[in-house]
Write a protein that holds these residues in place. Structure first.
Motif, PDB file in Angstrom:
ATOM      1  N   CYS A  19       0.866  -1.185   0.000  1.00  0.00           N
ATOM      2  CA  CYS A  19       0.000   0.000   0.000  1.00  0.00           C
ATOM      3  C   CYS A  19       0.899   1.229   0.000  1.00  0.00           C
ATOM      4  O   CYS A  19       2.076   1.132  -0.352  1.00  0.00           O
ATOM      5  CB  CYS A  19      -0.992  -0.015   1.166  1.00  0.00           C
ATOM      6  SG  CYS A  19      -0.271   0.168   2.813  1.00  0.00           S
ATOM      7  N   CYS A  24      -1.418   0.647   7.328  1.00  0.00           N
ATOM      8  CA  CYS A  24      -2.848   0.319   7.413  1.00  0.00           C
ATOM      9  C   CYS A  24      -3.183  -0.931   6.607  1.00  0.00           C
ATOM     10  O   CYS A  24      -3.214  -2.037   7.135  1.00  0.00           O
ATOM     11  CB  CYS A  24      -3.719   1.476   6.910  1.00  0.00           C
ATOM     12  SG  CYS A  24      -3.629   2.994   7.863  1.00  0.00           S
ATOM     13  N   ARG A  25      -3.420  -0.747   5.318  1.00  0.00           N
ATOM     14  CA  ARG A  25      -3.962  -1.826   4.478  1.00  0.00           C
ATOM     15  C   ARG A  25      -3.023  -3.008   4.288  1.00  0.00           C
ATOM     16  O   ARG A  25      -3.430  -4.157   4.498  1.00  0.00           O
ATOM     17  CB  ARG A  25      -4.357  -1.266   3.110  1.00  0.00           C
ATOM     18  CG  ARG A  25      -5.472  -0.265   3.189  1.00  0.00           C
ATOM     19  CD  ARG A  25      -5.677   0.440   1.880  1.00  0.00           C
ATOM     20  NE  ARG A  25      -4.540   1.330   1.616  1.00  0.00           N
ATOM     21  CZ  ARG A  25      -4.326   1.951   0.474  1.00  0.00           C
ATOM     22  NH1 ARG A  25      -5.157   1.776  -0.534  1.00  0.00           N
ATOM     23  NH2 ARG A  25      -3.293   2.755   0.322  1.00  0.00           N
ATOM     24  N   SER A  26      -1.798  -2.758   3.861  1.00  0.00           N
ATOM     25  CA  SER A  26      -0.919  -3.898   3.554  1.00  0.00           C
ATOM     26  C   SER A  26      -0.531  -4.698   4.798  1.00  0.00           C
ATOM     27  O   SER A  26      -0.509  -5.926   4.740  1.00  0.00           O
ATOM     28  CB  SER A  26       0.305  -3.474   2.744  1.00  0.00           C
ATOM     29  OG  SER A  26       1.071  -2.504   3.400  1.00  0.00           O
ATOM     30  N   MET A  98      -2.686  -2.683  -3.173  1.00  0.00           N
ATOM     31  CA  MET A  98      -3.988  -2.443  -2.557  1.00  0.00           C
ATOM     32  C   MET A  98      -4.875  -1.528  -3.390  1.00  0.00           C
ATOM     33  O   MET A  98      -6.098  -1.585  -3.272  1.00  0.00           O
ATOM     34  CB  MET A  98      -3.812  -1.823  -1.164  1.00  0.00           C
ATOM     35  CG  MET A  98      -3.136  -2.723  -0.160  1.00  0.00           C
ATOM     36  SD  MET A  98      -4.156  -4.151   0.255  1.00  0.00           S
ATOM     37  CE  MET A  98      -3.028  -5.443  -0.195  1.00  0.00           C
ATOM     38  N   VAL A 136      -8.720  -1.711  -2.516  1.00  0.00           N
ATOM     39  CA  VAL A 136      -8.927  -1.614  -1.077  1.00  0.00           C
ATOM     40  C   VAL A 136      -8.673  -0.142  -0.763  1.00  0.00           C
ATOM     41  O   VAL A 136      -7.536   0.318  -0.842  1.00  0.00           O
ATOM     42  CB  VAL A 136      -7.957  -2.518  -0.282  1.00  0.00           C
ATOM     43  CG1 VAL A 136      -8.168  -2.321   1.212  1.00  0.00           C
ATOM     44  CG2 VAL A 136      -8.112  -3.984  -0.674  1.00  0.00           C
ATOM     45  N   ASP A 138      -8.031   3.463   1.006  1.00  0.00           N
ATOM     46  CA  ASP A 138      -7.182   3.853   2.127  1.00  0.00           C
ATOM     47  C   ASP A 138      -8.049   4.435   3.246  1.00  0.00           C
ATOM     48  O   ASP A 138      -8.666   5.482   3.069  1.00  0.00           O
ATOM     49  CB  ASP A 138      -6.160   4.889   1.666  1.00  0.00           C
ATOM     50  CG  ASP A 138      -5.068   5.148   2.691  1.00  0.00           C
ATOM     51  OD1 ASP A 138      -5.226   4.732   3.855  1.00  0.00           O
ATOM     52  OD2 ASP A 138      -4.060   5.765   2.309  1.00  0.00           O
ATOM     53  N   VAL A 150     -12.567  -2.076   5.424  1.00  0.00           N
ATOM     54  CA  VAL A 150     -11.352  -2.546   4.759  1.00  0.00           C
ATOM     55  C   VAL A 150     -11.050  -3.989   5.167  1.00  0.00           C
ATOM     56  O   VAL A 150     -10.694  -4.821   4.326  1.00  0.00           O
ATOM     57  CB  VAL A 150     -10.174  -1.591   5.059  1.00  0.00           C
ATOM     58  CG1 VAL A 150      -8.833  -2.238   4.777  1.00  0.00           C
ATOM     59  CG2 VAL A 150     -10.332  -0.312   4.253  1.00  0.00           C
ATOM     60  N   ILE A 154     -10.466  -7.210   2.753  1.00  0.00           N
ATOM     61  CA  ILE A 154      -9.219  -7.970   2.850  1.00  0.00           C
ATOM     62  C   ILE A 154      -9.512  -9.442   3.101  1.00  0.00           C
ATOM     63  O   ILE A 154      -8.903 -10.320   2.480  1.00  0.00           O
ATOM     64  CB  ILE A 154      -8.310  -7.375   3.941  1.00  0.00           C
ATOM     65  CG1 ILE A 154      -7.721  -6.043   3.466  1.00  0.00           C
ATOM     66  CG2 ILE A 154      -7.219  -8.350   4.349  1.00  0.00           C
ATOM     67  CD1 ILE A 154      -7.005  -5.248   4.541  1.00  0.00           C
TER      68      ILE A 154
END
Length: 175
Positions: A19, A24-26, A98, A136, A138, A150, A154
């Motif tokens: 990301c 956050c996401r990864s 992402m 996905v 942010d 999110v 995921i």
């Protein structure tokens, strides 16, 4: 089959989730994917890590809202942010972005080092309940609720990816 062949058939399949800042996401996706792999008996056959395309959070813990969301749902939260190194293209079997901006950044980076662009995909392309080009989003600049949304995205993508990895790798590589 959607996942590429392993670079080293005798070694672990290596996946990197990417990301923007890697807080956050990864890292959420890495923890969820690892957990799903473990439940599927593939934890010993697949290595998972994460990184960001930017460098401003290097060394930082996971965003507290991301960590809280993961803990509430029973996932681990150990993490230190890092930046994606172009040399990793040669070492990873699959690099998963992402969102489109990070995908485009990674594609340019791959091209600059002569990496195989077929090893780069959008993470949500593995979710069976959405368009393969879906992102996905942010959640960083939003509220805590965005992290739950999110996480749902995921989990769906991770389930699809684990199914594809199981089909590609077979049970002979599972520990």
């Amino acid at each position: 089959m959607s996942v590429p062949e392993p670079r080293d058939p005798a070694g672990p399949y290596r996946v990197c989730l990417v990301c923007l800042g890697n807080i956050c996401r990864s890292p959420m996706a890495a923890q969820v994917l690892w957990s799903h792999l473990e439940r599927a008996g593939l934890a010993g056959a697949v290595e998972v890590d994460s990184a960001g395309t930017g460098d401003w959070h290097v060394g930082s813990d996971m965003d507290p809202r991301a960590a809280s969301t993961l803990r509430i749902h029973g996932y681990f939260t150990d993490h230190a942010a890092r930046r994606f190194d172009p040399a990793w293209f040669a070492e990873r079997d699959l690099v998963l972005a992402m969102d489109r901006d990070n995908y485009d950044d990674l594609r340019r980076l791959a091209s600059s080092v002569g990496a195989d662009p077929d090893r780069l995909r959008m993470f949500r392309s593995f979710a069976t309940d959405t368009d393969p080009a879906s992102e996905v989003p942010d959640p960083y600049y939003g509220g805590k609720d965005g992290f739950g949304t999110v996480l749902t995205m995921i989990e769906s993508a991770a389930a699809g990816l684990v199914g594809e990895l199981a089909a590609r790798l077979g049970t002979q590589r599972a520990d």
